[in-house]
Design a protein around this motif. Structure first.
Motif, mmCIF file in Angstrom:
data_model
loop_
_atom_site.group_PDB
_atom_site.id
_atom_site.type_symbol
_atom_site.label_atom_id
_atom_site.label_comp_id
_atom_site.label_asym_id
_atom_site.label_seq_id
_atom_site.Cartn_x
_atom_site.Cartn_y
_atom_site.Cartn_z
ATOM 1 N N ALA A 1 0.964 -0.663 0.217
ATOM 2 C CA ALA A 1 -0.068 0.298 -0.007
ATOM 3 C C ALA A 1 1.242 1.462 0.357
ATOM 4 O O ALA A 1 1.950 1.434 1.035
ATOM 5 C CB ALA A 1 -0.778 0.008 0.990
ATOM 6 N N VAL A 2 1.137 2.124 -1.185
ATOM 7 C CA VAL A 2 1.549 3.448 -1.539
ATOM 8 C C VAL A 2 0.473 4.487 -0.936
ATOM 9 O O VAL A 2 0.151 4.320 -1.718
ATOM 10 C CB VAL A 2 2.093 2.972 -2.380
ATOM 11 N N GLU A 3 1.154 4.517 0.471
ATOM 12 C CA GLU A 3 0.195 5.918 1.066
ATOM 13 C C GLU A 3 -0.954 5.446 0.096
ATOM 14 O O GLU A 3 -1.489 6.824 -0.445
ATOM 15 C CB GLU A 3 0.556 7.035 0.215
ATOM 16 N N THR A 4 -1.803 4.285 0.595
ATOM 17 C CA THR A 4 -3.143 4.514 0.001
ATOM 18 C C THR A 4 -4.192 5.379 1.555
ATOM 19 O O THR A 4 -4.075 5.933 2.777
ATOM 20 C CB THR A 4 -3.666 2.855 1.253
ATOM 21 N N SER A 5 -5.550 5.722 0.464
ATOM 22 C CA SER A 5 -6.206 6.691 0.976
ATOM 23 C C SER A 5 -6.993 5.535 0.821
ATOM 24 O O SER A 5 -8.711 6.045 1.611
ATOM 25 C CB SER A 5 -6.231 7.551 -0.669
ATOM 26 N N GLY A 6 -7.471 4.274 0.556
ATOM 27 C CA GLY A 6 -8.820 3.785 0.444
ATOM 28 C C GLY A 6 -8.005 2.119 1.236
ATOM 29 O O GLY A 6 -6.781 2.294 1.321
ATOM 30 N N ILE A 7 -9.488 2.205 2.194
ATOM 31 C CA ILE A 7 -9.341 0.883 2.895
ATOM 32 C C ILE A 7 -10.178 -0.583 1.981
ATOM 33 O O ILE A 7 -11.199 -0.022 1.583
ATOM 34 C CB ILE A 7 -9.380 0.576 4.641
ATOM 35 N N GLY A 8 -10.331 -1.068 3.218
ATOM 36 C CA GLY A 8 -10.385 -2.835 2.593
ATOM 37 C C GLY A 8 -11.876 -2.618 3.409
ATOM 38 O O GLY A 8 -12.181 -1.305 5.308
ATOM 39 N N ARG A 9 -13.009 -3.515 3.686
ATOM 40 C CA ARG A 9 -14.134 -3.908 4.396
ATOM 41 C C ARG A 9 -13.376 -4.585 5.774
ATOM 42 O O ARG A 9 -12.870 -5.386 6.277
ATOM 43 C CB ARG A 9 -14.981 -4.901 4.392
ATOM 44 N N ALA A 10 -13.435 -3.329 6.898
ATOM 45 C CA ALA A 10 -12.669 -3.541 8.078
ATOM 46 C C ALA A 10 -13.364 -4.854 8.520
ATOM 47 O O ALA A 10 -12.724 -5.979 9.434
ATOM 48 C CB ALA A 10 -13.165 -2.484 9.526
ATOM 49 N N GLU A 11 -15.075 -5.416 8.634
ATOM 50 C CA GLU A 11 -15.201 -7.127 9.235
ATOM 51 C C GLU A 11 -14.311 -8.078 8.387
ATOM 52 O O GLU A 11 -15.071 -9.075 8.496
ATOM 53 C CB GLU A 11 -16.834 -6.254 8.940
ATOM 54 N N ASP A 12 -13.825 -7.564 7.643
ATOM 55 C CA ASP A 12 -13.521 -8.738 6.467
ATOM 56 C C ASP A 12 -11.931 -8.543 6.711
ATOM 57 O O ASP A 12 -11.151 -9.874 6.054
ATOM 58 C CB ASP A 12 -13.890 -8.534 5.025
ATOM 59 N N ALA A 13 -11.451 -8.645 7.837
ATOM 60 C CA ALA A 13 -10.242 -8.239 7.980
ATOM 61 C C ALA A 13 -9.647 -9.403 7.989
ATOM 62 O O ALA A 13 -8.203 -9.493 7.334
ATOM 63 C CB ALA A 13 -9.559 -7.008 9.251
ATOM 64 N N ALA A 14 -10.763 -10.349 8.404
ATOM 65 C CA ALA A 14 -9.748 -11.613 8.812
ATOM 66 C C ALA A 14 -9.391 -12.202 7.639
ATOM 67 O O ALA A 14 -8.513 -13.314 6.967
ATOM 68 C CB ALA A 14 -10.474 -13.165 9.363
ATOM 69 N N LYS A 15 -9.714 -12.103 6.237
ATOM 70 C CA LYS A 15 -9.650 -12.756 5.525
ATOM 71 C C LYS A 15 -8.477 -12.146 4.803
ATOM 72 O O LYS A 15 -7.191 -12.568 3.519
ATOM 73 C CB LYS A 15 -10.448 -12.095 4.081
ATOM 74 N N LEU A 16 -8.187 -11.808 5.077
ATOM 75 C CA LEU A 16 -6.571 -10.740 5.380
ATOM 76 C C LEU A 16 -5.235 -11.300 5.602
ATOM 77 O O LEU A 16 -4.115 -10.807 5.756
ATOM 78 C CB LEU A 16 -6.351 -9.061 5.009
ATOM 79 N N LYS A 17 -5.294 -12.301 6.477
ATOM 80 C CA LYS A 17 -4.491 -12.745 8.391
ATOM 81 C C LYS A 17 -2.801 -13.313 7.359
ATOM 82 O O LYS A 17 -2.078 -13.387 7.728
ATOM 83 C CB LYS A 17 -5.464 -13.331 9.111
ATOM 84 N N ASP A 18 -2.874 -13.698 6.000
ATOM 85 C CA ASP A 18 -2.654 -14.562 5.837
ATOM 86 C C ASP A 18 -1.818 -13.801 4.343
ATOM 87 O O ASP A 18 -0.923 -14.719 3.638
ATOM 88 C CB ASP A 18 -2.885 -16.934 5.315
ATOM 89 N N ILE A 19 -1.952 -13.166 4.304
ATOM 90 C CA ILE A 19 -1.617 -12.194 3.056
ATOM 91 C C ILE A 19 -0.054 -10.890 3.502
ATOM 92 O O ILE A 19 -0.855 -10.488 5.003
ATOM 93 C CB ILE A 19 -1.704 -11.772 2.385
ATOM 94 N N PRO A 20 1.293 -11.159 3.682
ATOM 95 C CA PRO A 20 1.696 -9.951 3.745
ATOM 96 C C PRO A 20 1.472 -9.215 2.845
ATOM 97 O O PRO A 20 0.975 -8.271 1.687
ATOM 98 C CB PRO A 20 3.538 -10.688 3.696
ATOM 99 N N ILE A 21 1.570 -8.390 4.804
ATOM 100 C CA ILE A 21 1.385 -6.498 3.336
ATOM 101 C C ILE A 21 2.185 -5.529 4.271
ATOM 102 O O ILE A 21 2.494 -5.796 5.238
ATOM 103 C CB ILE A 21 0.275 -6.052 4.534
#
Lengths: 366, 366
Positions: free
Chosen positions: B270-290
Motif C-alpha cells: 500500500a503506497v500511501e493508500t487513501s482507501g481501505i478494505g472492509r474492516a469486518e472482513d479484515a480476517a480474510k487478509l490475515k495470511d497475506i503479507p502487507i
C-alpha cells in the motif's frame, strides 16, 4: 528418436551456457542478458531487447474557467466531502505517447504509429485475440517505435464539455465496427450471439476476438480536430525526423502535419486513410515517399469506394505536383480478406511486411 | 594513457564480438541479441530483455440504451454526415492492462501496479521529468509487471453519462496536486509562474516536471467504484496469483479484491493508500503479507494525518485478526522529502528498493 535428441541437448547445454555467460561477461551486458539465453526461459520467439522504453505527454494549452457552481463531493467512501471549485485553471488537450527503442536500431528514422477514430494506440498493441501486434513487430524489426493516443482519447485525457470542448462525444455501439469495418456483410450482419454474426467471405478479422476488440473503443468528439492537429505536430517536433504509419481518421492529421513540417517527415504510410491533407498544399508532400494501402472487400461496399477514391484523388494532386505515391491494393498482391482493422487481422504481420519491404526499398531500413 | 586504452579495446573487440556471436547463434537467441552486445549500441543502462510485452482488456458489461434522439454527425471533414442512432447496445466498464515479461523472471508472482484517483497507469511509466519509472525499474529487477488503467480512465475508456454512469466527472485543476499531494506548502503555494511556486522543505517531487505531470491527469467519477472493483477482480482472475502494489485511491480496490480472492493475492504493498478494505472482513487478509508505506511531511498537514490514521486503523483490524502488517514511514528510514507521488519523486528508485527489499525478505523474489 525423441529420447536420443533430448539426451544430446542435455550434453550440449552446459557448453552453450558457459559460452553465453562468457560472452555476456566480456561484453559487459550484465546479468539480464545472461539468463535470456538460458533454456528455462526459452519461448518460440527470440527475446525483445530494448535499449529503453517509456512514455511522455506533449502539447496542450491552459484554460481558465469561471462562473461555475462550487460542488461538495465524497471522493473516497468514508472520507469527508471535498469542496470542489471548478473555477480554476486547467491544462487541456495534451497528447500521450509511449515508445520502445530496440537495442539494435535498423530503421533510419523512428516509426510513429497513429491510430484511427474512436480508438487509441492500443490498436497497435497485442491483437484482441492475443497475437502479436504491429508495435512489438516493428520493434523486433529494429525500429524505434512511438505509439500515441490522440487528444481526448485514452491516456491523453479529455477536457470538460461544453465549457472547453464545445460538443458532446460520440460512443460507438457494439455492432458498428462489425458492419462498417468490412468484417461482416454490412448492416444487419452483427448479432448479439457471436455464432449468428455473418462474416464477409474470407474475412481475416479474428471474429472470435471481436468482443475483445469492442473493449478498445473510446468516446470521440467531432470538434477536436484542431487540438489533435496541434498535438501531433508537437509530437513530431519533439521526436524529430520520423516516418508516420497512420490509420483511418489519422490520415488528415498525418498529411497535414507533413504539410506543416515536410522537413520532419521522411515517409508517410497511409493504412486505409479516411482523412486527407489540404489539396492546395499537395506540392509540400512532393519530396516525401508515400504509400497508400487498402484491404479487401472495398468494391461494392456502400461507403468504402468513396473513401478510397478520396485518397486516390489526393494522391493524384500530389503526383501532379511532382510527388510520388505508391498505392497498394492488398488483394492484387494476393493478400485477401483484410478488414479495415488490418493491424489486427489474422494476417496482420503479412500486411506489416508489405510496409516493411516498401520502407526498406526506400532505403529507410538497413 | 587514454590512447593506450583505446588501442587495447580495439584489439579485444573482434574477439568479444566473435564470442558474443557464437554464443548467440548456439543459444538460438537470434540476431537482435547479437547486436545488443555491440559497442555502438552501448547505453549507460544494460538493455531491457523481455520475453514478451503486450496488452489486453478485461471485464465490463453490455448496456442497451433506448428512447434517445437520432443525430447526424460529420465525422471527418469533407465526408458525408453519418446518421448516429445512440439507441443501441454498448460494451461498457472494461479495464485496460499492459504488461512486460522479463526474459529472466526473478519475481515469484507477477507485480500488478494500480494507480491512484484521477490518474492512469502512466503514473508508473517514465517520470514527468524523464527519469526511469517503477514499471521499467521492476521489469529490470525481473518481475513480470502489469500496469492497468482503472475503469473510466485512460485506455479503459468511459461510458456515456448520465445514461450509464450516473454522475458527471470531476476535473483536477492545475494547482490541486501541488497543494494537496505534499509538494508545496498547502493552499496558495501553487502559482501560474513556476518560479513563484513554494515547495515544502526538502521536497523530492521534481518541481520542474510538475507541468508535465499535470498532463497525466484524467477526469474521474465518484460513482464508478463498483465497476472498477469488478474489473480489478476480473484482472486478478485473468492473471492469477499476484502481488499488488497500489497507490492512493486504489487501496480500496486492492484490499477489497484481496478480501474477495485471498487465494490470488500473495502480497499487498500500500503506497500511501487513501482507501481501505472492509474492516469486518479484515480476517480474510490475515495470511497475506502487507506493507504500508508513507512519505514525508504528513505530520501537521490538514488532510494527510487522518488519511494515514485510517490506514493504520485498518492495519490494526488485520493484525487483531491474526494478520501481519509492516508499516514503513520513509523518513524513519532516512528517506526524506517524499510527496504523495512517490513513484515520480527524485528518489523514486530508492523508494522502489524499499519495496523490493521487503518483497525479497518475504521470499517473493529470488
Amino acid at each position: 528418436m525423441t529420447q536420443t535428441r533430448t539426451k544430446s541437448r542435455r550434453t550440449i547445454w552446459p557448453l552453450k551456457r558457459w559460452i553465453a555467460r562468457l560472452a555476456a561477461v566480456i561484453a559487459g551486458v550484465g546479468p539480464a542478458l545472461l539468463g535470456a539465453a538460458a533454456p528455462a526461459q526459452a519461448t518460440e520467439r527470440p527475446p525483445l531487447v530494448l535499449r529503453d522504453m517509456g512514455s511522455f505527454h506533449v502539447g496542450g494549452r491552459e484554460v481558465t474557467l469561471s462562473g461555475l457552481p462550487v460542488e461538495s463531493v465524497v471522493l473516497v467512501p468514508g472520507s469527508p466531502p471535498t469542496r470542489i471549485d471548478p473555477n480554476n485553471s486547467y491544462w487541456v488537450e495534451p497528447m500521450y505517447a509511449q515508445y520502445g527503442l530496440p537495442a539494435v536500431r535498423r530503421g533510419q528514422f523512428p516509426l510513429l504509429l497513429w491510430h484511427g477514430g474512436g480508438l487509441t494506440g492500443v490498436s497497435f498493441e497485442t491483437t484482441p485475440d492475443g497475437r502479436e501486434g504491429w508495435y512489438t513487430h516493428f520493434l523486433r524489426r529494429g525500429w524505434d517505435t512511438y505509439v500515441s493516443d490522440a487528444v481526448e482519447r485514452g491516456r491523453s485525457g479529455w477536457a470538460r464539455y461544453p465549457e472547453i470542448t464545445t460538443s458532446a462525444p460520440i460512443f460507438r455501439p457494439q455492432r458498428e465496427a462489425w458492419e462498417q469495418f468490412r468484417i461482416g456483410e454490412g448492416l444487419g450482419s452483427w448479432d448479439p450471439d457471436p455464432a449468428k454474426r455473418r462474416q464477409l467471405a474470407g474475412n481475416q478479422f479474428p471474429a472470435d476476438g471481436y468482443d475483445a476488440f469492442i473493449k478498445q473503443l473510446v468516446p470521440r468528439w467531432t470538434t477536436t480536430d484542431d487540438a489533435i492537429q496541434r498535438a501531433y505536430e508537437a509530437l513530431l517536433e519533439r521526436i524529430g525526423p520520423s516516418i508516420i504509419v497512420f490509420h483511418s481518421q489519422a490520415g488528415q492529421f498525418a498529411f497535414r502535419a507533413a504539410q506543416a513540417r515536410p522537413d520532419l517527415v521522411k515517409a508517410l504510410v497511409a493504412v486505409e486513410t479516411s482523412g486527407i491533407g489540404r489539396a492546395e498544399d499537395a506540392a509540400k508532400l512532393k519530396d516525401i515517399p508515400i504509400l497508400m494501402l487498402y484491404g479487401d472487400h472495398i468494391v461494392g461496399h456502400p461507403r468504402w469506394p468513396a473513401i478510397r477514391q478520396r485518397g486516390l484523388t489526393f494522391a493524384k494532386a500530389i503526383t501532379d505536383a511532382g510527388g510520388k505515391v505508391d498505392v497498394i491494393d492488398l488483394p492484387e498482391r494476393g493478400i485477401r480478406g483484410n478488414s479495415h482493422m488490418l493491424m489486427m487481422d489474422r494476417n496482420n504481420l503479412a500486411v506489416a511486411d508489405v510496409i516493411q519491404e516498401w520502407l526498406a526499398a526506400k532505403g529507410l531500413w538497413r
